[in-house]
Write an enzyme that holds these catalytic residues in place. Sequence first.
Site, PDB file in Angstrom:
ATOM      1  N   ASP A 124      -1.966  -1.580  -4.228  1.00 53.06           N
ATOM      2  CA  ASP A 124      -2.331  -0.404  -5.021  1.00 53.06           C
ATOM      3  C   ASP A 124      -1.168  -0.011  -5.939  1.00 53.06           C
ATOM      4  OD1 ASP A 124      -0.581   0.696  -3.185  1.00 53.06           O
ATOM      5  OD2 ASP A 124      -2.099   1.942  -2.175  1.00 53.06           O
ATOM      6  N   ARG A 146       5.941   5.599   2.818  1.00 49.32           N
ATOM      7  CA  ARG A 146       4.962   6.687   2.742  1.00 49.32           C
ATOM      8  C   ARG A 146       3.807   6.532   3.745  1.00 49.32           C
ATOM      9  NH1 ARG A 146       3.812  10.277  -1.621  1.00 49.32           N
ATOM     10  NH2 ARG A 146       2.129  11.542  -0.815  1.00 49.32           N
ATOM     11  N   LEU A 178       0.854  -1.198   0.000  1.00 48.20           N
ATOM     12  CA  LEU A 178       0.000   0.000   0.000  1.00 48.20           C
ATOM     13  C   LEU A 178       0.887   1.245   0.000  1.00 48.20           C
ATOM     14  CD1 LEU A 178      -2.445  -1.126   2.840  1.00 48.20           C
ATOM     15  CD2 LEU A 178      -3.046  -0.903   0.411  1.00 48.20           C
ATOM     16  N   HIS A 179       0.676   2.109  -0.963  1.00 43.49           N
ATOM     17  CA  HIS A 179       1.425   3.376  -0.903  1.00 43.49           C
ATOM     18  C   HIS A 179       0.760   4.530  -1.645  1.00 43.49           C
ATOM     19  CE1 HIS A 179       2.954   1.939  -4.842  1.00 43.49           C
ATOM     20  NE2 HIS A 179       3.156   3.228  -5.105  1.00 43.49           N
ATOM     21  N   ARG A 180      -0.372   4.307  -2.318  1.00 47.09           N
ATOM     22  CA  ARG A 180      -0.979   5.412  -3.070  1.00 47.09           C
ATOM     23  C   ARG A 180      -1.462   6.496  -2.123  1.00 47.09           C
ATOM     24  NH1 ARG A 180       1.031   5.347  -7.649  1.00 47.09           N
ATOM     25  NH2 ARG A 180       1.199   3.184  -8.267  1.00 47.09           N
TER      26      ARG A 180
END
Length: 360
Positions: free
Chosen positions: A280, A240, A205-207
């Site tokens: 993502d 992030r 997950l990083h969006r």
Amino acid sequence: MSADAVLHVAGARPNFPKAAPVIRALERHGVAQRLVHTGQHYDERMSQVFFRQLRLPEPDINLGVGSGSHASQTAGVMTGLEELMVADRPALVVVYGDVNSALAAALVASKLGIPVAHVEAGLRSFDRSMPEEINRIVVDHVSDLLFATSPDAVSHLGNEGIEAEKIHLVGNPMIDTLLANLDRFDVAGIRTALSLPERYVVATLHRPGNVDDAADAVGLVKAMHAVADQLPVILPLHPRGRRHLENAGLLSHRALRVVEPLGYLEFVSLVRGAVVVVTDSGGVQEETTMLGVPCLTLRPNTERPITITHGTNRLVTRSTLAEAVASTVAAGRLAVWPKPPMWDGAAGERIAAIIAKALG
Ligand code: UD1
Ligand code: UDP
């Protein structure tokens, strides 16, 4: 830096597996090359590990721009590259994907009248709330050679008025890297190293749309916990999202384990052995498609629809995720599926041949 060389600009994690086969193929064509690392990503596990594992050449220059707002990061890369390109004018600048480093390099080169080649041109999510979508559009419109990974990307470029002569459908260099390393992925080894059971879910997950809002992260954590209620989840977490997700209680489920980002070989090994991947990431949608591992993409859209039509990918929301995991686990892996055209390990060579010809 010698004039007349091809200058590659890379800087963020997904750039490295795309650049490696292009650099290698240009070497075979005897083309002089230089590599600039912008420093957009700088942690060992986000950068150096890829250079070692993918046998990328040491960057000739590292601009060391680091993290910052979009404007400051992009401006840092632009200022550094402008000085470089003015001092020693390359024959062509090659940029990869949709990251800020690619945007910065394409803008600088095009304003200096230096031709730009864009690897992974034409992808569109049609969602301008994604910073990458802005980067894709701008980079494509200042590029001279546009290398597309899929037929839909070629259509998007045509629809935007970009001349057909500039556009080349070449396949996917990130998949070149995957196929070239197939015998280095060690599922049993990574399972042992991480003490994982035979059946597990991998997540990334990083969006910004998923992880940037502290309050909103609570809903995402709840959805991930509902996955961990079904199967153990291993989540190599991009830096992030770490703070928001951990503050929202990510670590409080005993079947969900967060680890540091993994090296490429370890990560793809983990993916190859997974029952399902929840992600993502753009690149992971493509890699799962080739490996035949079911992929659930936690996004409202994808710029890579070919991974749905010719692959294993499905878009899900936080509220449909748990049910999608259950039905995907019940269905098992596909026995056969149509692979995207030209994702055959030869994209780097096609790109290099076109570049070598263009350079004359
Ligand atoms: C960038 C790309 C995104 C891509 C992703 C791949 C842009 C606009 N976004 O997003 O398209 O999917 O890379 O991973 O270019 N950080 C570290 N260590 C690092 C790098 C980053 O701790 O080595 C942290 C910093 O807090 C930084 C944050 O991650 O502020 C975001 O990094 P940044 O490069 O700005 O964007 P990504 O989210 O990584
Ligand atoms: N990747 C990796 N280690 C990880 C997570 C991802 O090596 O812990 C690799 C992944 O296999 C793919 C690339 O990083 O090759 C994708 O990068 P990312 O998801 O950061 O960016 P995106 O593709 O979304 O732009």
